[in-house]
Enzyme design. Structure first.
Site, PDB file in Angstrom:
ATOM      1  N   ASN A  34     -90.256  13.719 -10.315  1.00 42.11           N
ATOM      2  CA  ASN A  34     -88.433  13.644 -10.166  1.00 42.11           C
ATOM      3  C   ASN A  34     -88.044  12.707 -11.208  1.00 42.11           C
ATOM      4  O   ASN A  34     -88.652  11.448 -11.516  1.00 42.11           O
ATOM      5  CB  ASN A  34     -88.198  13.237  -8.524  1.00 42.11           C
TER       6      ASN A  34
ATOM      7  N   LYS B  85     -81.706  11.355   0.107  1.00 43.69           N
ATOM      8  CA  LYS B  85     -82.908  10.543  -0.183  1.00 43.69           C
ATOM      9  C   LYS B  85     -83.015   9.459   0.706  1.00 43.69           C
ATOM     10  O   LYS B  85     -81.824   8.689   0.680  1.00 43.69           O
ATOM     11  CB  LYS B  85     -83.151  10.350  -1.684  1.00 43.69           C
TER      12      LYS B  85
ATOM     13  N   ALA C  17     -94.224  18.058 -12.466  1.00 45.07           N
ATOM     14  CA  ALA C  17     -93.564  17.740 -11.047  1.00 45.07           C
ATOM     15  C   ALA C  17     -92.659  16.548 -10.816  1.00 45.07           C
ATOM     16  O   ALA C  17     -91.783  16.638  -9.969  1.00 45.07           O
ATOM     17  CB  ALA C  17     -94.586  17.729 -10.138  1.00 45.07           C
TER      18      ALA C  17
ATOM     19  N   ASP D  88     -92.450  11.877   0.864  1.00 49.53           N
ATOM     20  CA  ASP D  88     -92.267  11.469  -0.586  1.00 49.53           C
ATOM     21  C   ASP D  88     -93.141  10.666  -0.861  1.00 49.53           C
ATOM     22  O   ASP D  88     -94.265  10.289  -0.246  1.00 49.53           O
ATOM     23  CB  ASP D  88     -90.787  11.075  -0.816  1.00 49.53           C
TER      24      ASP D  88
ATOM     25  N   SER E 227     -96.379  19.726   1.157  1.00 52.12           N
ATOM     26  CA  SER E 227     -95.699  20.495   0.315  1.00 52.12           C
ATOM     27  C   SER E 227     -96.396  20.624  -0.962  1.00 52.12           C
ATOM     28  O   SER E 227     -96.000  21.314  -1.774  1.00 52.12           O
ATOM     29  CB  SER E 227     -94.270  20.374   0.108  1.00 52.12           C
TER      30      SER E 227
ATOM     31  N   LYS F   6     -80.996  20.027  -7.250  1.00 52.24           N
ATOM     32  CA  LYS F   6     -82.139  20.870  -6.910  1.00 52.24           C
ATOM     33  C   LYS F   6     -81.929  21.891  -5.926  1.00 52.24           C
ATOM     34  O   LYS F   6     -82.291  23.134  -6.119  1.00 52.24           O
ATOM     35  CB  LYS F   6     -83.384  19.883  -6.345  1.00 52.24           C
TER      36      LYS F   6
ATOM     37  N   GLY G 262    -101.173  11.975 -13.642  1.00 50.63           N
ATOM     38  CA  GLY G 262    -101.017  11.825 -12.049  1.00 50.63           C
ATOM     39  C   GLY G 262    -102.015  12.878 -11.397  1.00 50.63           C
ATOM     40  O   GLY G 262    -101.609  14.074 -11.509  1.00 50.63           O
TER      41      GLY G 262
ATOM     42  N   ASP H 162    -104.740   9.178 -14.676  1.00 50.59           N
ATOM     43  CA  ASP H 162    -104.110   8.529 -13.394  1.00 50.59           C
ATOM     44  C   ASP H 162    -104.556   7.039 -13.557  1.00 50.59           C
ATOM     45  O   ASP H 162    -105.578   6.487 -14.059  1.00 50.59           O
ATOM     46  CB  ASP H 162    -104.716   9.094 -12.251  1.00 50.59           C
TER      47      ASP H 162
ATOM     48  N   ALA I  45     -96.544  12.020 -12.058  1.00 54.20           N
ATOM     49  CA  ALA I  45     -96.778  10.869 -11.180  1.00 54.20           C
ATOM     50  C   ALA I  45     -95.562  10.139 -10.896  1.00 54.20           C
ATOM     51  O   ALA I  45     -95.331  10.296  -9.676  1.00 54.20           O
ATOM     52  CB  ALA I  45     -97.495   9.748 -12.465  1.00 54.20           C
TER      53      ALA I  45
HETATM   54  P1  NAI Z   1     -99.303  11.407  -5.080  1.00 55.86           P
HETATM   55  O1  NAI Z   1     -98.730  10.073  -4.628  1.00 55.86           O
HETATM   56  O2  NAI Z   1    -100.102  12.185  -4.252  1.00 55.86           O
HETATM   57  O3  NAI Z   1     -99.634  11.208  -6.520  1.00 55.86           O
HETATM   58  C1  NAI Z   1     -99.018  10.453  -7.508  1.00 55.86           C
HETATM   59  C2  NAI Z   1    -100.377   9.943  -8.569  1.00 55.86           C
HETATM   60  O4  NAI Z   1     -99.876   9.461  -9.590  1.00 55.86           O
HETATM   61  C3  NAI Z   1    -101.311   8.926  -7.862  1.00 55.86           C
HETATM   62  O5  NAI Z   1    -102.616   9.412  -8.074  1.00 55.86           O
HETATM   63  C4  NAI Z   1    -101.049   7.912  -8.624  1.00 55.86           C
HETATM   64  O6  NAI Z   1    -102.142   6.881  -8.604  1.00 55.86           O
HETATM   65  C5  NAI Z   1    -100.664   8.247  -9.929  1.00 55.86           C
HETATM   66  N1  NAI Z   1     -99.713   7.422 -10.882  1.00 55.86           N
HETATM   67  C6  NAI Z   1     -98.859   6.430 -10.495  1.00 55.86           C
HETATM   68  N2  NAI Z   1     -98.353   6.093 -11.329  1.00 55.86           N
HETATM   69  C7  NAI Z   1     -98.983   6.456 -12.599  1.00 55.86           C
HETATM   70  C8  NAI Z   1     -98.779   6.309 -13.905  1.00 55.86           C
HETATM   71  N3  NAI Z   1     -98.022   5.362 -14.498  1.00 55.86           N
HETATM   72  N4  NAI Z   1     -99.834   6.949 -14.525  1.00 55.86           N
HETATM   73  C9  NAI Z   1    -100.697   7.772 -14.333  1.00 55.86           C
HETATM   74  N5  NAI Z   1    -100.874   7.914 -12.641  1.00 55.86           N
HETATM   75  C10 NAI Z   1     -99.884   7.354 -12.094  1.00 55.86           C
HETATM   76  O7  NAI Z   1     -97.646  12.323  -5.237  1.00 55.86           O
HETATM   77  P2  NAI Z   1     -97.415  13.722  -5.435  1.00 55.86           P
HETATM   78  O8  NAI Z   1     -97.045  14.294  -4.183  1.00 55.86           O
HETATM   79  O9  NAI Z   1     -98.537  14.454  -6.306  1.00 55.86           O
HETATM   80  O10 NAI Z   1     -96.103  13.947  -6.554  1.00 55.86           O
HETATM   81  C11 NAI Z   1     -96.215  13.618  -7.870  1.00 55.86           C
HETATM   82  C12 NAI Z   1     -94.869  13.658  -8.279  1.00 55.86           C
HETATM   83  O11 NAI Z   1     -94.187  14.922  -8.157  1.00 55.86           O
HETATM   84  C13 NAI Z   1     -93.964  12.468  -7.888  1.00 55.86           C
HETATM   85  O12 NAI Z   1     -93.458  12.195  -8.949  1.00 55.86           O
HETATM   86  C14 NAI Z   1     -93.184  13.098  -6.742  1.00 55.86           C
HETATM   87  O13 NAI Z   1     -91.864  12.620  -6.414  1.00 55.86           O
HETATM   88  C15 NAI Z   1     -92.848  14.669  -7.392  1.00 55.86           C
HETATM   89  N6  NAI Z   1     -92.766  15.468  -6.561  1.00 55.86           N
HETATM   90  C16 NAI Z   1     -93.377  15.912  -5.525  1.00 55.86           C
HETATM   91  C17 NAI Z   1     -93.318  17.113  -4.580  1.00 55.86           C
HETATM   92  C18 NAI Z   1     -94.377  17.187  -3.356  1.00 55.86           C
HETATM   93  O14 NAI Z   1     -94.052  18.507  -2.797  1.00 55.86           O
HETATM   94  N7  NAI Z   1     -95.423  16.508  -3.254  1.00 55.86           N
HETATM   95  C19 NAI Z   1     -92.069  17.834  -4.672  1.00 55.86           C
HETATM   96  C20 NAI Z   1     -91.390  17.474  -5.973  1.00 55.86           C
HETATM   97  C21 NAI Z   1     -91.471  16.274  -6.528  1.00 55.86           C
END
Ligand code: NAI
Length: 356
Positions: free
Chosen positions: A262, A79, A260, A116, A148, A67, A181, A204, A239
């Site tokens: 990873n 990480k 989004a 994270d 972020s 990345k 998600g 979600d 998600a």
């Molecule tokens: P978050 O924790 O705020 O949201 C994740 C959502 O996915 C939660 O609402 C959760 O209930 C839901 N979820 C989990 N498992 C699920 C499934 N099997 N089916 C449907 N929904 C499910 O996380 P965030 O920050 O929104 O990040 C989302 C993804 O993007 C993650 O994989 C994260 O690693 C990746 N990411 C996030 C970045 C950031 O700046 N926050 C940057 C780069 C990647």
């Protein structure tokens, strides 16, 4: 017990600490420091075994190397995983994060971190009490750049537009996009897509969260267990990782995968499986770089909002380059993006972000 994983890993350094008071394991993986200090989020999670936590940190740190290289930001891939028995709260959480902060500080800048999965900007405020200078995306009240997620969502939005343009020769207006998600990134992405005239489906595990996000954007909710069977033009995984495997790819009813999360591919072969089904895949480590642009750009490189906006838009340009290379070389888009990363890693002369 961790030897086999470490022997198979191609990274530089692993720090393993067992935290007796909580029973948690701390894993800090520094995959590469060729371009700069190893940077990556701190994930807190419950795993079946400690080895699963270490394996997660290893995989995620490798993706961070790619990345940063593709984004042209002068950092290496890292990480951290805090493999906890259950997600701690209150003083137990604070104490664990302080002890983790001591571990980060002991690396003297060899590893820098940010939030994270299951960690927040407030958690980073606590880690920074012990590891000042090595923590990004603390809360604005504590001098950080905050979450972020909005920047990541905007970068993914530009990436979706570029991918749709390549696959379908049009913009997202009128297309159906499934956002899996509805968290920080997914929720903001839903709003951007709805604002651009897309028909948005939201799913979600937490259905209330999906309902709340959907209501704000006139989107429709799809039950989490049926999400992948939904007919749509674009599937945006926002998600968890590992969602693209032999079984799920066979079920997909979309033309584009761009989101989004990873490490979306369960194995490298899944990139070929997507291509064989005629689905254009935007490699995750390219499209989700908005988070690193936000944290490092704002806190280290002095970017203002306008500059950050331009960099997020450039994610679309990078994807266009990846698609061109994949077509030219007859490879999957994942392989083309990895090759782009490898080229930049082998010529670490003037990485873009620090050169300007
Ligand atoms: P978050 O924790 O705020 O949201 C994740 C959502 O996915 C939660 O609402 C959760 O209930 C839901 N979820 C989990 N498992 C699920 C499934 N099997 N089916 C449907 N929904 C499910 O996380 P965030 O920050 O929104 O990040 C989302 C993804 O993007 C993650 O994989 C994260 O690693 C990746 N990411 C996030 C970045 C950031 O700046 N926050 C940057 C780069 C990647």
């Amino acid at each position: 017990m961790f030897e086999e994983l470490i022997a198979e890993w191609d990274g530089e350094r692993v720090v393993i600490r067992h935290d007796s008071p909580s029973g948690a394991w701390m894993f800090i993986c520094m995959h590469s420091t060729r371009l700069g200090p190893a940077g990556g989020g701190t994930r807190m999670n419950v795993y079946d075994t400690p080895q699963d936590g270490l394996a997660d940190a290893m995989r995620l740190s490798r993706a961070m190397t790619a990345k940063f290289a593709v984004a042209g930001v002068d950092f290496g891939g890292g990480k951290a995983v805090l493999a906890v028995r259950e997600l701690p709260r209150g003083y137990e959480r604070r104490d664990l994060l302080l002890r983790y902060g001591d571990t980060v500080a002991s690396l003297r800048g060899g590893f820098v971190t940010a939030p994270d999965m299951n960690t927040t900007e407030s958690d980073m405020d606590v880690v920074a009490e012990r590891a000042e200078g090595f923590v990004f995306c603390r809360s604005p009240e504590h001098g950080g750049s905050g979450s972020s997620a909005p920047a990541t969502a905007l970068g993914v939005f530009h990436g979706i537009r570029a991918t749709v343009q390549r696959a379908l020769d049009r913009d997202v207006e009128g297309l159906t996009v499934l956002v899996q998600g509805a968290g920080g990134v997914g929720g903001a992405l839903v709003e951007l897509l709805a604002g651009a005239g897309a028909r948005v489906l939201v799913s979600d595990l937490d259905e209330d969260r999906a309902q709340g996000v959907a209501a704000n954007a006139h989107a429709s909710v799809v039950p989490a267990d049926r999400a992948l069977d939904s007919e749509c033009d674009v599937y945006a995984p926002c998600a968890v990782g590992g969602v693209l495997n032999e079984q799920t790819i066979a079920r997909l009813r979309c033309r584009v995968v761009a989101g989004a999360a990873n490490n979306q591919l369960a194995s490298p072969a899944d990139a070929q499986r997507l291509a064989a089904r005629g689905i254009l895949y935007a490699p995750d480590f390219v499209i989700n770089a908005g988070g690193v642009f936000h944290g490092i750009g704002k806190e280290l490189l002095g970017w203002d909002d306008e500059r950050l906006g331009r960099e997020l838009e450039s994610i679309g340009d990078t994807l266009r380059e990846v698609f061109d290379r994949a077509e030219r070389d007859g490879t999957s888009t994942e392989a083309a993006a990895q090759r782009l990363a490898d080229e930049r890693l082998s010529t670490p002369t003037q990485p873009r972000a620090l050169a300007r």
